[in-house]
Scaffold this motif. Structure first.
Motif, PDB file in Angstrom:
ATOM      1  N   PHE A 235       3.106  -2.778   1.461  1.00 49.19           N
ATOM      2  CA  PHE A 235       4.198  -3.720   1.231  1.00 49.19           C
ATOM      3  C   PHE A 235       5.192  -3.694   2.388  1.00 49.19           C
ATOM      4  N   THR A 236       5.535  -2.499   2.850  1.00 47.04           N
ATOM      5  CA  THR A 236       6.499  -2.366   3.941  1.00 47.04           C
ATOM      6  C   THR A 236       5.981  -3.025   5.213  1.00 47.04           C
ATOM      7  N   ARG A 237       4.690  -2.853   5.510  1.00 48.06           N
ATOM      8  CA  ARG A 237       4.119  -3.488   6.704  1.00 48.06           C
ATOM      9  C   ARG A 237       4.206  -5.003   6.610  1.00 48.06           C
ATOM     10  N   ALA A 238       3.805  -5.544   5.462  1.00 45.29           N
ATOM     11  CA  ALA A 238       3.840  -6.997   5.294  1.00 45.29           C
ATOM     12  C   ALA A 238       5.286  -7.515   5.325  1.00 45.29           C
ATOM     13  N   PHE A 239       6.188  -6.771   4.727  1.00 40.12           N
ATOM     14  CA  PHE A 239       7.594  -7.167   4.686  1.00 40.12           C
ATOM     15  C   PHE A 239       8.176  -7.188   6.104  1.00 40.12           C
TER      16      PHE A 239
ATOM     17  N   GLY B 192       1.804  -7.983  -5.108  1.00 34.67           N
ATOM     18  CA  GLY B 192       0.374  -7.974  -4.814  1.00 34.67           C
ATOM     19  C   GLY B 192      -0.086  -6.890  -3.854  1.00 34.67           C
ATOM     20  N   TYR B 193       0.761  -5.862  -3.645  1.00 36.44           N
ATOM     21  CA  TYR B 193       0.404  -4.784  -2.719  1.00 36.44           C
ATOM     22  C   TYR B 193       0.205  -3.498  -3.499  1.00 36.44           C
ATOM     23  N   GLY B 194      -0.818  -2.754  -3.120  1.00 39.31           N
ATOM     24  CA  GLY B 194      -1.171  -1.558  -3.871  1.00 39.31           C
ATOM     25  C   GLY B 194      -0.395  -0.322  -3.504  1.00 39.31           C
ATOM     26  N   SER B 195       0.424  -0.391  -2.461  1.00 40.15           N
ATOM     27  CA  SER B 195       1.166   0.787  -2.039  1.00 40.15           C
ATOM     28  C   SER B 195       2.477   0.386  -1.386  1.00 40.15           C
ATOM     29  N   HIS B 196       3.388   1.338  -1.340  1.00 41.65           N
ATOM     30  CA  HIS B 196       4.663   1.145  -0.675  1.00 41.65           C
ATOM     31  C   HIS B 196       4.434   0.830   0.799  1.00 41.65           C
ATOM     32  N   GLU B 197       3.470   1.521   1.415  1.00 43.56           N
ATOM     33  CA  GLU B 197       3.222   1.360   2.850  1.00 43.56           C
ATOM     34  C   GLU B 197       2.713  -0.043   3.184  1.00 43.56           C
TER      35      GLU B 197
ATOM     36  N   ASP C 182       6.491  -7.467   8.930  1.00 43.56           N
ATOM     37  CA  ASP C 182       5.845  -8.533   9.698  1.00 43.56           C
ATOM     38  C   ASP C 182       6.488  -9.893   9.402  1.00 43.56           C
ATOM     39  N   THR C 183       6.900 -10.087   8.146  1.00 52.96           N
ATOM     40  CA  THR C 183       7.455 -11.378   7.742  1.00 52.96           C
ATOM     41  C   THR C 183       8.928 -11.530   8.112  1.00 52.96           C
ATOM     42  N   PHE C 184       9.708 -10.479   7.908  1.00 50.54           N
ATOM     43  CA  PHE C 184      11.164 -10.594   8.061  1.00 50.54           C
ATOM     44  C   PHE C 184      11.746  -9.825   9.239  1.00 50.54           C
ATOM     45  N   GLY C 185      10.922  -8.989   9.882  1.00 55.30           N
ATOM     46  CA  GLY C 185      11.397  -8.294  11.069  1.00 55.30           C
ATOM     47  C   GLY C 185      12.154  -7.011  10.817  1.00 55.30           C
ATOM     48  N   LEU C 186      12.237  -6.563   9.570  1.00 57.09           N
ATOM     49  CA  LEU C 186      12.890  -5.298   9.242  1.00 57.09           C
ATOM     50  C   LEU C 186      12.319  -4.771   7.935  1.00 57.09           C
ATOM     51  N   PRO C 187      12.423  -3.483   7.689  1.00 56.74           N
ATOM     52  CA  PRO C 187      11.813  -2.918   6.482  1.00 56.74           C
ATOM     53  C   PRO C 187      12.616  -3.249   5.234  1.00 56.74           C
ATOM     54  N   PRO C 188      11.994  -3.134   4.066  1.00 56.26           N
ATOM     55  CA  PRO C 188      12.691  -3.471   2.819  1.00 56.26           C
ATOM     56  C   PRO C 188      13.927  -2.620   2.566  1.00 56.26           C
ATOM     57  N   GLU C 189      13.901  -1.356   2.981  1.00 56.82           N
ATOM     58  CA  GLU C 189      15.064  -0.491   2.762  1.00 56.82           C
ATOM     59  C   GLU C 189      16.308  -1.049   3.440  1.00 56.82           C
ATOM     60  N   ASP C 190      16.124  -1.667   4.615  1.00 55.98           N
ATOM     61  CA  ASP C 190      17.278  -2.203   5.339  1.00 55.98           C
ATOM     62  C   ASP C 190      17.904  -3.389   4.597  1.00 55.98           C
ATOM     63  N   VAL C 191      17.049  -4.219   3.965  1.00 53.69           N
ATOM     64  CA  VAL C 191      17.587  -5.355   3.204  1.00 53.69           C
ATOM     65  C   VAL C 191      18.382  -4.845   2.010  1.00 53.69           C
ATOM     66  N   ARG C 192      17.883  -3.812   1.371  1.00 51.30           N
ATOM     67  CA  ARG C 192      18.614  -3.255   0.226  1.00 51.30           C
ATOM     68  C   ARG C 192      19.955  -2.672   0.661  1.00 51.30           C
ATOM     69  N   LYS C 193      19.977  -1.995   1.808  1.00 55.86           N
ATOM     70  CA  LYS C 193      21.233  -1.423   2.310  1.00 55.86           C
ATOM     71  C   LYS C 193      22.227  -2.524   2.679  1.00 55.86           C
TER      72      LYS C 193
ATOM     73  N   ARG D 230       1.808 -15.485  -0.362  1.00 53.76           N
ATOM     74  CA  ARG D 230       2.267 -14.195   0.167  1.00 53.76           C
ATOM     75  C   ARG D 230       3.755 -14.259   0.559  1.00 53.76           C
ATOM     76  N   THR D 231       4.141 -15.320   1.266  1.00 54.30           N
ATOM     77  CA  THR D 231       5.524 -15.418   1.745  1.00 54.30           C
ATOM     78  C   THR D 231       6.498 -15.662   0.609  1.00 54.30           C
ATOM     79  N   ARG D 232       6.092 -16.438  -0.392  1.00 56.41           N
ATOM     80  CA  ARG D 232       6.962 -16.642  -1.559  1.00 56.41           C
ATOM     81  C   ARG D 232       7.176 -15.327  -2.307  1.00 56.41           C
ATOM     82  N   ARG D 233       6.124 -14.537  -2.472  1.00 58.07           N
ATOM     83  CA  ARG D 233       6.274 -13.261  -3.167  1.00 58.07           C
ATOM     84  C   ARG D 233       7.191 -12.319  -2.396  1.00 58.07           C
ATOM     85  N   LEU D 234       7.009 -12.255  -1.081  1.00 55.73           N
ATOM     86  CA  LEU D 234       7.867 -11.396  -0.269  1.00 55.73           C
ATOM     87  C   LEU D 234       9.308 -11.898  -0.285  1.00 55.73           C
TER      88      LEU D 234
END
Length: 273
Positions: free
Chosen positions: A85-89, A78-83, A91-102, A52-56
């Protein structure tokens, strides 16, 4: 315990697939229960959490590089929805995926790099032979590594096999070049083409001139090939009186190699005087 080595290699080369503990254990040729214990002992990670952590972490790297769509990354992770994935992301990194992209950066994120566990002893020196090869026109996916940390190479090969249907009657090549004083080198996971017009857009193009090579056969699991490289360059070539020249060396994979299992044998080719 070579099972962990096989498990790590399988995870990295199948990271976009739906992997379970049983799948990985089957690839490692042991029971799921036994693998769970061995894997944690060797790496400090439970198998499922490592996957899970390697994929994220891979998804985070793509976002930092500017991936335009999040849903395809979610599905590949391995996630079926944007939501989900965002929760797992988060939980793992402390910020949502949109912030990493920005931000366009992985700085400060607890990214998990691929782990390499070398477990198999190097076999006795194989028979060395010489052959003149080339010129070779190669294309593929290139990445830079430290010699002390090459665990990302299986993912590089997975991407190539996902994007391209490689012809079985031709070799595939793993080319090492451009080594610097810090021990960093470029690695091309690629294949031979008749002309560079056949190279996909964005792929590296590399021409290797005709050259004399010493060739050694690596017969073990592909995960232990760094040991064979070290023995060949540090012991077997000097003992046989060969002097390497300053030119790219490479691994050559033929039709006998099975990318699904990591077995089948690989030729290591080193340019010599």
């Amino acid at each position: 315990m070579p099972a962990v080595q096989r498990a790590l290699w399988y995870i990295e080369t199948h990271s976009t697939e739906d992997l379970s503990l049983v799948d990985v254990a089957t690839a490692a040729s042991i029971s799921a229960f036994h693998l769970a214990r061995l894997f944690r002992a060797a790496t400090g990670w439970p198998v499922a959490r490592y996957i899970r952590t390697r994929r994220l972490s891979q998804a985070a790297a793509e976002l930092a590089a500017g991936a335009p769509e999040i849903l395809p990354l979610a599905i590949a992770s391995g996630y079926g929805s944007h939501e989900a994935f965002t929760r797992a992301f988060r939980d793992t990194f402390g910020l949502p995926p949109e912030d990493v992209r920005k931000r366009g950066s992985l700085e400060g994120l607890p990214i998990l790099a691929p782990i390499r566990v070398i477990e198999e002893p190097v076999c006795q020196a194989p028979e060395l032979r010489t052959e003149r090869l080339g010129p070779l026109l190669l294309t593929g996916i290139e990445a830079s590594y430290l010699a002390s940390d090459t665990a990302g190479i299986p993912s590089q090969w997975q991407r190539l096999h996902t994007e391209q249907s490689l012809p079985r009657h031709r070799y595939s090549y793993g080319v090492c070049s451009a080594t610097d004083g810090e021990g960093r080198f470029d690695y091309l996971a690629g294949y031979e083409v008749d002309h560079f017009g056949q190279a996909p857009q964005g792929y590296r193009r590399l021409r290797l001139p005709r050259q004399r090579y010493v060739i050694a056969r690596h017969e073990g699991h592909i995960g232990s090939i760094p040991q064979t490289w070290r023995a060949l360059l540090g012991e077997w070539l000097p003992a046989a009186g060969f002097i390497p020249v300053d030119a790219p060396d490479f691994e050559r994979y033929d039709a006998a190699f099975d990318p699904g299992t990591g077995y089948g044998g690989v030729d290591i080719c080193v340019p010599v005087e």
